[in-house]
Write an enzyme that holds these catalytic residues in place. Structure first.
Site, mmCIF file in Angstrom:
data_model
loop_
_atom_site.group_PDB
_atom_site.id
_atom_site.type_symbol
_atom_site.label_atom_id
_atom_site.label_comp_id
_atom_site.label_asym_id
_atom_site.label_seq_id
_atom_site.Cartn_x
_atom_site.Cartn_y
_atom_site.Cartn_z
ATOM 1 N N SER A 17 0.850 -1.190 0.000
ATOM 2 C CA SER A 17 0.000 0.000 0.000
ATOM 3 C C SER A 17 0.882 1.236 0.000
ATOM 4 O O SER A 17 1.981 1.227 0.560
ATOM 5 C CB SER A 17 -0.907 0.015 1.237
ATOM 6 O OG SER A 17 -1.636 1.220 1.309
ATOM 7 N N GLY A 21 -1.956 6.708 5.780
ATOM 8 C CA GLY A 21 -2.754 6.398 6.957
ATOM 9 C C GLY A 21 -2.682 4.929 7.323
ATOM 10 O O GLY A 21 -2.546 4.570 8.496
ATOM 11 N N ASP A 78 -7.205 -4.896 1.956
ATOM 12 C CA ASP A 78 -8.247 -4.289 1.135
ATOM 13 C C ASP A 78 -9.400 -4.039 2.071
ATOM 14 O O ASP A 78 -9.901 -4.965 2.714
ATOM 15 C CB ASP A 78 -8.660 -5.177 -0.036
ATOM 16 C CG ASP A 78 -9.349 -4.352 -1.112
ATOM 17 O OD1 ASP A 78 -8.770 -3.340 -1.543
ATOM 18 O OD2 ASP A 78 -10.468 -4.697 -1.520
ATOM 19 N N SER A 79 -9.749 -2.802 2.189
ATOM 20 C CA SER A 79 -10.753 -2.436 3.170
ATOM 21 C C SER A 79 -11.676 -1.393 2.578
ATOM 22 O O SER A 79 -11.373 -0.769 1.561
ATOM 23 C CB SER A 79 -10.090 -1.901 4.444
ATOM 24 O OG SER A 79 -9.236 -0.810 4.144
ATOM 25 N N PHE A 164 -8.501 8.597 9.080
ATOM 26 C CA PHE A 164 -8.477 8.999 7.677
ATOM 27 C C PHE A 164 -9.683 8.375 6.990
ATOM 28 O O PHE A 164 -10.499 7.701 7.621
ATOM 29 C CB PHE A 164 -7.168 8.560 7.002
ATOM 30 C CG PHE A 164 -6.936 7.073 6.993
ATOM 31 C CD1 PHE A 164 -7.228 6.315 5.875
ATOM 32 C CD2 PHE A 164 -6.430 6.421 8.117
ATOM 33 C CE1 PHE A 164 -7.021 4.938 5.866
ATOM 34 C CE2 PHE A 164 -6.211 5.047 8.117
ATOM 35 C CZ PHE A 164 -6.513 4.307 6.988
ATOM 36 N N GLY A 165 -9.818 8.606 5.698
ATOM 37 C CA GLY A 165 -10.935 8.033 4.965
ATOM 38 C C GLY A 165 -12.271 8.565 5.453
ATOM 39 O O GLY A 165 -12.464 9.773 5.591
ATOM 40 N N ASP A 167 -13.543 8.115 8.400
ATOM 41 C CA ASP A 167 -13.573 8.135 9.866
ATOM 42 C C ASP A 167 -14.340 9.316 10.465
ATOM 43 O O ASP A 167 -15.049 9.140 11.458
ATOM 44 C CB ASP A 167 -12.160 8.104 10.439
ATOM 45 C CG ASP A 167 -11.500 6.732 10.317
ATOM 46 O OD1 ASP A 167 -12.171 5.789 9.849
ATOM 47 O OD2 ASP A 167 -10.318 6.610 10.687
ATOM 48 N N LYS A 187 -8.231 3.368 18.846
ATOM 49 C CA LYS A 187 -8.707 2.849 17.563
ATOM 50 C C LYS A 187 -7.965 1.576 17.176
ATOM 51 O O LYS A 187 -8.564 0.622 16.662
ATOM 52 C CB LYS A 187 -8.541 3.906 16.471
ATOM 53 C CG LYS A 187 -9.031 3.436 15.103
ATOM 54 C CD LYS A 187 -8.742 4.455 14.020
ATOM 55 C CE LYS A 187 -9.216 3.927 12.664
ATOM 56 N NZ LYS A 187 -8.854 4.824 11.548
ATOM 57 N N ARG A 193 -9.348 -3.146 11.267
ATOM 58 C CA ARG A 193 -7.993 -3.624 10.968
ATOM 59 C C ARG A 193 -7.399 -4.362 12.168
ATOM 60 O O ARG A 193 -6.697 -5.358 12.003
ATOM 61 C CB ARG A 193 -7.104 -2.462 10.548
ATOM 62 C CG ARG A 193 -7.452 -1.915 9.194
ATOM 63 C CD ARG A 193 -6.428 -0.941 8.655
ATOM 64 N NE ARG A 193 -6.905 -0.405 7.396
ATOM 65 C CZ ARG A 193 -7.681 0.656 7.271
ATOM 66 N NH1 ARG A 193 -8.043 1.326 8.349
ATOM 67 N NH2 ARG A 193 -8.094 1.065 6.088
#
Length: 213
Positions: A17, A21, A78-79, A164-165, A167, A187, A193
């Site tokens: 990746s 983040g 992959d999320s 990030f994303g 969140d 978190k 994760r």
């Protein structure tokens, strides 16, 4: 407390990746295990294609790609976010949900589109999915897979400075805050994760030696 050292062949693992983040989160999660994660960009590896319809297929494709180009064990994640009212979207397209052809990916644009799509939705339930794939070699016949699910709700107003994303819009009823309002160390104990990693490590311990210094 001594770090738990896994199979010496896994002391250095390439992270498939280029997401800063994800690198921060995974580095924090793997550090206590004595595993150094090296981002693929530092090793000259380009991003793999993600053509598949499922998280697990994409994770495996990315892990094998990174291992093929480095000769190292590789970890891929992959999320994404799945929203009930959107039929599971954005799903595997979460990172590029609002991306235009030839354009850059943007968390802000993704979040803005998500809020617009849910403007008339009464059901705000959603869940984060994380699929981790660890391959020891490119052609590892028994890759290790970990899966984690994190349930919450989507809120219109962003809150929080961490993460990030999606969140800032991912509200956790049990915690009474968004994922972006959680301290990173908190978190990293409860996220999708963290759950996926715990499952993956359980499998790793069951299939290979674990040395405890």
């Amino acid at each position: 407390m001594s770090a738990e050292i896994l199979n010496p062949n896994l002391r250095r693992v390439v992270l498939a990746s280029n997401n800063a983040g994800k690198l921060r989160e995974f580095s924090a999660l793997f550090a206590p295990l004595g595993i150094e994660l090296v981002p693929q960009s530092e090793l000259g590896v380009s991003e793999a294609e993600e053509p598949h319809a499922t998280f697990v297929e994409n994770a495996l494709a990315k892990a094998r790609h990174a291992s093929r180009h480095t000769g190292l064990p590789a970890l891929a994640d992959d999320s994404g976010l799945c929203v009930v009212a959107l039929g599971g979207a954005p799903g595997v397209h979460s990172a590029r949900y609002a991306q235009q052809p030839g354009g850059a990916r943007s968390d802000a644009a993704n979040n803005a589109l998500l809020v617009r799509e849910l403007a008339a939705a009464g059901d705000r339930r959603a869940w984060y999915v994380a699929l981790l794939a660890l391959v020891r070699t490119e052609n590892d016949p028994c890759p290790l897979i970990g899966e984690g699910l994190w349930h919450g709700e989507i809120v219109d107003a962003p809150a929080g400075e961490h993460g990030f994303g999606y969140d800032p819009h991912f509200y956790l009823p049990q915690q009474g805050c968004t994922a972006a309002q959680l301290a990173p160390e908190h978190k990293n104990r409860i996220s999708h994760r963290a759950q996926a990693l715990a499952q993956l490590l359980d499998k790793l311990r069951a299939t290979g030696p674990v040395d405890r210094p």
